[in-house]
Scaffold this motif. Structure first.
Motif, PDB file in Angstrom:
ATOM      1  N   ASN A   1      -5.740   2.374 -10.032  1.00  7.86           N
ATOM      2  CA  ASN A   1      -6.789   1.438  -9.987  1.00  7.86           C
ATOM      3  C   ASN A   1      -7.533   0.090  -9.531  1.00  7.86           C
ATOM      4  O   ASN A   1      -7.365  -1.214  -8.638  1.00  7.86           O
TER       5      ASN A   1
ATOM      6  N   LEU B   1      -4.485  -4.822  -3.940  1.00  9.54           N
ATOM      7  CA  LEU B   1      -4.340  -4.335  -2.448  1.00  9.54           C
ATOM      8  C   LEU B   1      -5.133  -5.199  -2.297  1.00  9.54           C
ATOM      9  O   LEU B   1      -5.328  -5.337  -0.778  1.00  9.54           O
ATOM     10  N   GLN B   2      -6.426  -5.082  -2.294  1.00 14.83           N
ATOM     11  CA  GLN B   2      -7.979  -5.473  -1.227  1.00 14.83           C
ATOM     12  C   GLN B   2      -7.312  -7.203  -1.621  1.00 14.83           C
ATOM     13  O   GLN B   2      -7.912  -7.876  -0.672  1.00 14.83           O
TER      14      GLN B   2
ATOM     15  N   ILE C   1       2.555   1.763  -3.695  1.00 21.17           N
ATOM     16  CA  ILE C   1       1.539   2.208  -4.761  1.00 21.17           C
ATOM     17  C   ILE C   1       1.674   3.580  -4.162  1.00 21.17           C
ATOM     18  O   ILE C   1       1.979   4.672  -5.336  1.00 21.17           O
ATOM     19  N   SER C   2       1.510   4.213  -2.969  1.00 19.36           N
ATOM     20  CA  SER C   2       1.676   5.846  -2.672  1.00 19.36           C
ATOM     21  C   SER C   2       3.006   6.720  -3.414  1.00 19.36           C
ATOM     22  O   SER C   2       2.498   7.434  -4.020  1.00 19.36           O
TER      23      SER C   2
ATOM     24  N   TYR D   1      -3.842  -1.621  -9.466  1.00 23.23           N
ATOM     25  CA  TYR D   1      -3.316  -1.578  -8.452  1.00 23.23           C
ATOM     26  C   TYR D   1      -3.957  -1.519  -6.704  1.00 23.23           C
ATOM     27  O   TYR D   1      -3.574  -2.772  -6.268  1.00 23.23           O
ATOM     28  N   LYS D   2      -4.936  -0.498  -6.756  1.00 20.00           N
ATOM     29  CA  LYS D   2      -5.826  -0.579  -5.284  1.00 20.00           C
ATOM     30  C   LYS D   2      -6.616  -2.254  -5.736  1.00 20.00           C
ATOM     31  O   LYS D   2      -6.515  -2.712  -4.478  1.00 20.00           O
TER      32      LYS D   2
ATOM     33  N   ASP E   1       1.314   6.604  -7.763  1.00 20.67           N
ATOM     34  CA  ASP E   1      -0.205   7.261  -7.587  1.00 20.67           C
ATOM     35  C   ASP E   1       0.223   8.355  -7.868  1.00 20.67           C
ATOM     36  O   ASP E   1       1.676   9.296  -7.388  1.00 20.67           O
TER      37      ASP E   1
ATOM     38  N   GLU F   1       1.160  -1.231   0.046  1.00 25.81           N
ATOM     39  CA  GLU F   1       0.113   0.482  -0.066  1.00 25.81           C
ATOM     40  C   GLU F   1       0.976   1.222   0.455  1.00 25.81           C
ATOM     41  O   GLU F   1       0.321   2.378  -0.545  1.00 25.81           O
TER      42      GLU F   1
END
Length: 304
Positions: free
Chosen positions: A28, A34-35, A14-15, A30-31, A19, A11
């Motif tokens: 989205n 993450l989920q 990614i940031s 990549y997010k 980002d 996480e």
């Protein structure tokens, strides 16, 4: 950091690295990855990411996803893992020799039409004196534009005198609408358009605002699914295989390759970042053309 939970490290990665550096639609993805990490390995720490742990993660993900989707999942994770490896947070590369599995692919729509099938499709379009979605279908078929590029077009993007079309933006049809950058730098381009399209669109757009999108009415949304549904109805009416709007882009490229247009020219026309993308996407066609080339070479040598 070694003892941090892996999904927390991912996480943060990614940031820091993604980002603001990639398009929102890609971010989205990549997010979403993450989920899945939170779901599949909620308690695995960074230093515990071994080959066995990583392979089990891929296997668990593959149980409910197709092979290509699992491959994308793997690629989205690998960048973060390589950085963790460089930082000494992981001792050995857990992605080495990873096996990509996945569910059997569902039957999919054909990727492209033959020249005869495309002619059949174009013959059933309702091409009246005002802009409509049928005109959008024809324009994509004749230019190979991405859907987001085509619906971002404005009258000033047409250079009728030089038969050129400028592509320098896309339309955010997945979000709230509005202009956004192209997929990559190579996607900013000018492409040649045929004289028939020039004549048709010079009449269609002559009274439209110069800087407003041609195909998106103000205050409304235009969805990819809406155009795909329309295209499916037109395909059935023409009695040809049903393809997606993106399939028209593939059709355009395929017909150019079969006509003998070079891979480099097709890549530039499509706005691909490199010829490698074009070669990978149309490998089956290129191989077929190479077989024809061999026949030509053999005939030429035999005639010496």
């Amino acid at each position: 950091m070694k003892t941090a939970l892996f999904y927390e490290y991912y996480e943060k990665w990614i940031s820091i690295y993604k980002d603001g550096a990639i398009r929102k639609v890609t971010l989205n993805k990549y997010k979403m990855t993450l989920q899945w990490l939170k779901k599949l390995i909620p308690n695995i720490k960074v230093f515990e990411m071994t080959r066995n742990v990583y392979q089990k993660l891929l296997n668990d993900y593959a149980e409910v996803h197709e092979k290509q989707t699992t491959m994308d999942f793997h690629h989205q994770l690998k960048g973060a893992i390589m950085d963790a490896l460089d930082e000494g947070l992981i001792e050995h590369d857990p992605t080495r020799k990873a096996i990509i599995k996945g569910k059997v692919s569902r039957s999919k729509k054909p990727k492209f039409l033959s020249q005869f099938e495309l002619h059949s499709l174009l013959s059933v379009l309702d091409l009246g004196s005002t802009i409509n979605s049928d005109w959008l279908i024809q324009l994509i078929a004749k230019t190979g534009l991405r859907f987001s590029e085509a619906i971002a077009l404005t009258p000033k993007d047409f250079d009728f005198a030089h038969q050129l079309l400028s592509i320098d933006k896309t339309w955010d049809y997945k979000g709230e609408g509005g202009y956004q950058p192209t997929k990559n730098k190579s996607s900013v381009r000018k492409i040649q358009i045929d004289w028939q399209t020039i004549v048709q669109f010079s009449e269609l757009i002559k009274n439209l605002p110069e800087d407003k999108p041609i195909f998106v009415k103000e205050g409304t949304r235009l969805y990819n699914s809406t155009i795909n549904d329309l295209l499916a109805r037109k395909c059935r009416l023409a009695k040809i295989p049903v393809i997606s709007i993106h399939g028209l882009r593939h059709t355009h490229a395929s017909l150019l390759l079969f006509a003998g247009v070079s891979i480099a020219s097709v890549a530039r026309r499509l706005g691909h970042a490199s010829m490698n993308t074009t070669q990978k996407t149309y490998l089956h066609i290129i191989q077929e053309l190479e077989n024809k080339d061999v026949d030509i070479v053999m005939r030429s040598l035999a005639s010496l």
